[in-house]
Design a protein around this motif. Structure first.
Motif, PDB file in Angstrom:
ATOM      1  N   ARG A   1      -7.678   3.984  15.009  1.00 23.48           N
ATOM      2  CA  ARG A   1      -7.209   4.712  13.831  1.00 23.48           C
ATOM      3  C   ARG A   1      -6.055   3.975  13.153  1.00 23.48           C
ATOM      4  O   ARG A   1      -5.983   3.886  11.924  1.00 23.48           O
ATOM      5  CB  ARG A   1      -6.772   6.130  14.216  1.00 23.48           C
ATOM      6  CG  ARG A   1      -7.936   7.064  14.550  1.00 23.48           C
ATOM      7  CD  ARG A   1      -7.471   8.510  14.590  1.00 23.48           C
ATOM      8  NE  ARG A   1      -6.465   8.740  15.621  1.00 23.48           N
ATOM      9  CZ  ARG A   1      -6.755   9.079  16.876  1.00 23.48           C
ATOM     10  NH1 ARG A   1      -8.013   9.227  17.250  1.00 23.48           N
ATOM     11  NH2 ARG A   1      -5.780   9.279  17.750  1.00 23.48           N
TER      12      ARG A   1
ATOM     13  N   GLU B   1      -6.041   2.431   9.409  1.00 22.15           N
ATOM     14  CA  GLU B   1      -4.997   2.790   8.445  1.00 22.15           C
ATOM     15  C   GLU B   1      -4.339   1.539   7.867  1.00 22.15           C
ATOM     16  O   GLU B   1      -4.044   1.470   6.667  1.00 22.15           O
ATOM     17  CB  GLU B   1      -3.942   3.665   9.134  1.00 22.15           C
ATOM     18  CG  GLU B   1      -2.836   4.165   8.222  1.00 22.15           C
ATOM     19  CD  GLU B   1      -3.351   5.107   7.137  1.00 22.15           C
ATOM     20  OE1 GLU B   1      -2.700   5.194   6.085  1.00 22.15           O
ATOM     21  OE2 GLU B   1      -4.413   5.750   7.358  1.00 22.15           O
ATOM     22  N   GLU B   2      -4.124   0.539   8.716  1.00 18.85           N
ATOM     23  CA  GLU B   2      -3.503  -0.697   8.247  1.00 18.85           C
ATOM     24  C   GLU B   2      -4.410  -1.461   7.289  1.00 18.85           C
ATOM     25  O   GLU B   2      -3.935  -2.171   6.406  1.00 18.85           O
ATOM     26  CB  GLU B   2      -3.134  -1.583   9.437  1.00 18.85           C
ATOM     27  CG  GLU B   2      -1.972  -1.066  10.262  1.00 18.85           C
ATOM     28  CD  GLU B   2      -1.672  -1.960  11.449  1.00 18.85           C
ATOM     29  OE1 GLU B   2      -2.422  -2.946  11.634  1.00 18.85           O
ATOM     30  OE2 GLU B   2      -0.698  -1.686  12.161  1.00 18.85           O
TER      31      GLU B   2
ATOM     32  N   ARG C   1      -6.713  -0.047   5.273  1.00 23.03           N
ATOM     33  CA  ARG C   1      -7.213   0.801   4.178  1.00 23.03           C
ATOM     34  C   ARG C   1      -6.821   0.210   2.823  1.00 23.03           C
ATOM     35  O   ARG C   1      -5.685  -0.195   2.604  1.00 23.03           O
ATOM     36  CB  ARG C   1      -6.638   2.212   4.333  1.00 23.03           C
ATOM     37  CG  ARG C   1      -7.229   3.231   3.358  1.00 23.03           C
ATOM     38  CD  ARG C   1      -6.905   4.642   3.837  1.00 23.03           C
ATOM     39  NE  ARG C   1      -5.475   4.861   3.974  1.00 23.03           N
ATOM     40  CZ  ARG C   1      -4.677   5.281   2.975  1.00 23.03           C
ATOM     41  NH1 ARG C   1      -5.191   5.522   1.783  1.00 23.03           N
ATOM     42  NH2 ARG C   1      -3.396   5.464   3.200  1.00 23.03           N
TER      43      ARG C   1
ATOM     44  N   VAL D   1      -1.126  -0.634   3.001  1.00 28.22           N
ATOM     45  CA  VAL D   1       0.096  -0.552   3.796  1.00 28.22           C
ATOM     46  C   VAL D   1       1.115  -1.603   3.354  1.00 28.22           C
ATOM     47  O   VAL D   1       2.325  -1.421   3.506  1.00 28.22           O
ATOM     48  CB  VAL D   1      -0.232  -0.717   5.299  1.00 28.22           C
ATOM     49  CG1 VAL D   1      -0.704  -2.133   5.608  1.00 28.22           C
ATOM     50  CG2 VAL D   1       0.977  -0.376   6.154  1.00 28.22           C
TER      51      VAL D   1
END
Length: 438
Positions: free
Chosen positions: A407, A411-412, A414, A424
């Motif tokens: 996850r 997220e990094e 995205r 990020v």
């Protein structure tokens, strides 16, 4: 036309065979394939030993061959334990030498955590065993739960840990290599009844020759293979377990390449020998050692009989307590620090994974209870059950951690605005832009 086609077919056939051979060898160098073969061999052994062909399995284990004049008229199971496992420990010796010279063990600040973890991970299971067997039972099996199986543990980690930090594998590998050295010392010191000092002196003299050949940059398998066989035979004759010869030769290999060498001799030899170890030596040993007759009474004895319960608790609880608590105490009260990439839940899951004591624990089971075949089989059953349960528990914990890292990775990476730059890295710039517009 026909005369031309025959050489052409032959020409194309050879590279194809070579490519297939290289593909198999490369596959055997990976932890997942080696661990899978080990697991398959163990399952086959257990199934075979619990069918109507169990007598054939026992006859295979007891089949004897070898030159009796050299005291090498041994059973097939002994050849596997003393001979084939020497190949496994040779590779382990090379890994340890590399860690000591160019790896994590070279730097005391980096080495202290996995080294202390390995030591505590061997001491605590033995204490668990003694605690269970105090006032009864058998103290002879204390060394069985002290070992960690490198191949099996790394294979499980490779399968379930696709997103786990690479530092976790390095920690486990260093810990397991030091653990293997400790197991070899235990075997050499505590499971040697009598010593033929003349044969032992001969083995050490030839180990010096082995070292000199490495130092003089002598190359060629025709020097080393016969020399290694004689060293192994002398070590076996000395009464010291023959696998000690394997790890000793591995430690003597040269791991730093010269300027005119693309790879060091240790790296080159390990590249050649590792497929033999992972694809032949360890699976055959597992096939000939893991065949335990599993029945209701045997399973009941594992959880109620003191020696087997000591082995089970040593692997499942002793390893976790020793490795995790030992690592935490060193990080808490010394300057040693856990890698920035690791979190304590990762170490906890890895501590569970170290409870897989398969290969070396099976070997020590045979050495610890030589006078009691029934207890030997019960101890092996405890090793199998403890290793499987440890692997299952570690899989649950590390799978949760793996999902957490997945996850974070997602997220990094995205990129909602589709500009090819992960969001990020644009957070501060976007905020400043919005502030200016406001």
């Amino acid at each position: 036309m026909g005369a031309e086609s025959a050489p052409r077919n032959k020409f194309f056939r050879r590279p194809s065979t070579l490519a297939e051979r290289n593909f198999i060898a490369d596959a055997l160098r990976t932890e997942t394939v080696g661990g899978a073969l080990l697991l398959i061999a163990a399952v086959v052994a257990v199934v075979w030993a619990n069918t109507g062909w169990s007598d054939a399995y026992q006859d295979l284990r007891d089949f004897r061959f070898g030159p009796s004049a050299l005291h090498l008229d041994l059973s097939l199971s002994t050849w596997a334990a003393d001979g084939l496992l020497a190949v496994f420990f040779f590779v382990a010796g090379i890994e340890l030498k590399r860690e000591l010279v160019v790896g994590d063990l070279r730097n005391p600040a980096q080495a202290i955590l996995p080294v202390v973890a390995a030591g505590c991970g061997m001491l605590t299971p033995a204490l668990f065993y003694f605690a269970v067997n105090t006032g009864g039972g058998s103290p002879d099996g204390w060394a069985i739960p002290t070992a960690t199986d490198i191949a099996f543990a790394l294979a499980v980690l490779a399968v379930i840990g696709t997103n786990l930090p690479s530092a976790l594998r390095s920690f486990l590998l260093t810990l397991a290599v030091v653990d293997d050295l400790g197991a070899i010392l235990i075997i050499a010191i505590f499971f040697t009844d009598s010593v033929n000092f003349l044969a032992l002196a001969g083995a050490f003299a030839l180990l010096v020759v082995f070292w000199l050949l490495q130092r003089r940059r002598v190359r060629g398998w025709w020097f080393y293979v016969p020399l290694a066989l004689v060293i192994w035979a002398l070590m076996h004759e000395s009464g010291v377990h023959a696998t000690v010869a394997g790890v000793a030769m591995g430690l003597l290999m040269r791991v730093v390449p010269d300027r005119d060498e693309r790879t060091s001799p240790a790296e080159h030899v390990e590249h050649l020998v590792r497929p033999v170890s992972a694809g032949l030596a360890v699976p055959i040993f597992a096939l000939l050692s893991a065949g335990v007759a599993v029945s209701g009474p045997v399973l009941g004895d594992v959880f109620t009989h003191r020696p087997t319960l000591g082995v089970l608790l040593g692997l499942m609880a002793g390893k976790v307590v020793g490795i995790f608590v030992g690592t935490w105490l060193v990080a808490r009260f010394t300057r040693a620090q856990l890698s920035d990439d690791l979190a304590w839940p990762d170490v906890f899951g890895m501590s569970m994974l170290a409870g897989i004591g398969f290969t070396v624990s099976l070997l020590i089971s045979e050495l610890a209870f030589t006078d009691d075949p029934v207890l030997t089989e019960q101890a092996k059953a405890a090793v199998l059950i403890g290793s499987v349960l440890s692997a299952a528990a570690a899989t649950v914990v590390l799978r949760i951690r793996n999902n957490t890292y997945a996850r974070l990775c997602a997220e990094e990476n995205r990129d909602d605005d589709g500009d090819g730059i992960p969001d990020v890295y644009q957070g501060d710039a976007d905020r400043l832009r919005r502030d200016k517009l406001a």
